[in-house]
Design a protein around this motif. Structure first.
Motif, PDB file in Angstrom:
ATOM      1  N   LEU A 101       0.835  -1.196   0.000  1.00 48.66           N
ATOM      2  CA  LEU A 101       0.000   0.000   0.000  1.00 48.66           C
ATOM      3  C   LEU A 101       0.877   1.255   0.000  1.00 48.66           C
ATOM      4  O   LEU A 101       0.639   2.188  -0.772  1.00 48.66           O
ATOM      5  CB  LEU A 101      -0.935  -0.013   1.211  1.00 48.66           C
ATOM      6  N   VAL A 102       1.890   1.268   0.840  1.00 50.72           N
ATOM      7  CA  VAL A 102       2.820   2.401   0.890  1.00 50.72           C
ATOM      8  C   VAL A 102       3.479   2.592  -0.475  1.00 50.72           C
ATOM      9  O   VAL A 102       3.572   3.719  -0.988  1.00 50.72           O
ATOM     10  CB  VAL A 102       3.881   2.192   1.993  1.00 50.72           C
ATOM     11  N   GLU A 103       3.909   1.493  -1.075  1.00 49.06           N
ATOM     12  CA  GLU A 103       4.562   1.580  -2.392  1.00 49.06           C
ATOM     13  C   GLU A 103       3.612   2.119  -3.455  1.00 49.06           C
ATOM     14  O   GLU A 103       4.030   2.892  -4.323  1.00 49.06           O
ATOM     15  CB  GLU A 103       5.104   0.212  -2.797  1.00 49.06           C
ATOM     16  N   PHE A 110       1.211   4.275  -2.958  1.00 51.13           N
ATOM     17  CA  PHE A 110       1.118   5.723  -2.736  1.00 51.13           C
ATOM     18  C   PHE A 110       2.383   6.422  -3.209  1.00 51.13           C
ATOM     19  O   PHE A 110       2.313   7.478  -3.838  1.00 51.13           O
ATOM     20  CB  PHE A 110       0.821   6.034  -1.262  1.00 51.13           C
ATOM     21  N   GLU A 111       3.534   5.845  -2.902  1.00 56.51           N
ATOM     22  CA  GLU A 111       4.796   6.468  -3.320  1.00 56.51           C
ATOM     23  C   GLU A 111       4.902   6.561  -4.836  1.00 56.51           C
ATOM     24  O   GLU A 111       5.457   7.511  -5.365  1.00 56.51           O
ATOM     25  CB  GLU A 111       5.983   5.684  -2.756  1.00 56.51           C
ATOM     26  N   ALA A 112       4.348   5.571  -5.528  1.00 55.82           N
ATOM     27  CA  ALA A 112       4.415   5.546  -6.996  1.00 55.82           C
ATOM     28  C   ALA A 112       3.230   6.260  -7.643  1.00 55.82           C
ATOM     29  O   ALA A 112       3.173   6.369  -8.867  1.00 55.82           O
ATOM     30  CB  ALA A 112       4.472   4.098  -7.481  1.00 55.82           C
ATOM     31  N   GLY A 113       2.291   6.748  -6.851  1.00 52.71           N
ATOM     32  CA  GLY A 113       1.107   7.400  -7.404  1.00 52.71           C
ATOM     33  C   GLY A 113       0.148   6.434  -8.075  1.00 52.71           C
ATOM     34  O   GLY A 113      -0.621   6.820  -8.953  1.00 52.71           O
ATOM     35  N   ARG A 123      -4.700  13.356  -0.139  1.00 54.31           N
ATOM     36  CA  ARG A 123      -3.594  13.967   0.617  1.00 54.31           C
ATOM     37  C   ARG A 123      -3.617  13.521   2.077  1.00 54.31           C
ATOM     38  O   ARG A 123      -2.572  13.238   2.665  1.00 54.31           O
ATOM     39  CB  ARG A 123      -3.672  15.489   0.538  1.00 54.31           C
ATOM     40  N   ALA A 124      -4.817  13.473   2.661  1.00 54.27           N
ATOM     41  CA  ALA A 124      -4.940  13.035   4.054  1.00 54.27           C
ATOM     42  C   ALA A 124      -4.517  11.574   4.197  1.00 54.27           C
ATOM     43  O   ALA A 124      -3.826  11.210   5.146  1.00 54.27           O
ATOM     44  CB  ALA A 124      -6.379  13.226   4.541  1.00 54.27           C
ATOM     45  N   ALA A 125      -4.910  10.735   3.242  1.00 53.10           N
ATOM     46  CA  ALA A 125      -4.534   9.319   3.276  1.00 53.10           C
ATOM     47  C   ALA A 125      -3.019   9.167   3.199  1.00 53.10           C
ATOM     48  O   ALA A 125      -2.424   8.398   3.963  1.00 53.10           O
ATOM     49  CB  ALA A 125      -5.215   8.568   2.132  1.00 53.10           C
TER      50      ALA A 125
END
Length: 106
Positions: free
Chosen positions: A42-44, A46-49, A90-92
Motif C-alpha cells: 500500500l505504501v509503495e 502511494f509512493e508511486a502514485g 492527501r490526508a490518506a
C-alpha cells in the motif's frame, strides 16, 4: 485540532473536523481489509502514485477509527469530505507517512 507530532491528520466530514490517526489497531484493521498485498504494498502504491480510490477510502476509515470515530466505510460514502477527493488522497498519504515516521527529537 489534529496533532501531527502524534501522527494525527485532520479530516473534515460534513463540515465537522475529526482527528485521524493510524494506531496499531487501525493498521491491523486496514491490513485485514486489503484485497491483496501488505501495508508495504500500500505504501509503495502511494509512493508511486498508483493508489486507488478504494485505497484512499480504506486509509481514511482506518485513520478516523484510530482517532475514535465509530463509523464504517459505508458511512463515509454518504458524507462530504472537506476538500473533496484530492484532500482525501492527501490526508490518506499523510496518514501513511505519519504512521511510519518518527518525529525529530528536537
Amino acid at each position: 485540532m489534529a496533532n501531527p507530532w502524534a501522527g494525527e491528520v485532520e479530516v473534515t466530514l460534513d463540515g465537522e473536523r475529526h482527528a485521524a490517526k493510524l494506531t496499531l489497531g487501525a493498521l491491523a484493521e486496514l491490513e485485514a481489509e486489503l484485497v491483496a498485498g501488505t501495508l508495504i504494498d500500500l505504501v509503495e502504491r502511494f509512493e508511486a502514485g498508483r493508489f486507488s480510490t478504494r485505497d484512499v477510502l480504506m486509509l481514511i476509515v482506518a485513520g478516523l477509527r484510530g482517532g475514535g470515530w465509530q463509523g464504517t466505510a459505508a458511512d463515509l460514502l454518504r458524507v462530504e469530505i472537506g476538500g473533496g477527493p484530492v484532500a482525501a488522497a492527501r490526508a490518506a498519504a499523510a496518514l501513511l507517512a505519519r504512521a511510519f515516521t518518527v518525529p525529530d527529537a528536537g
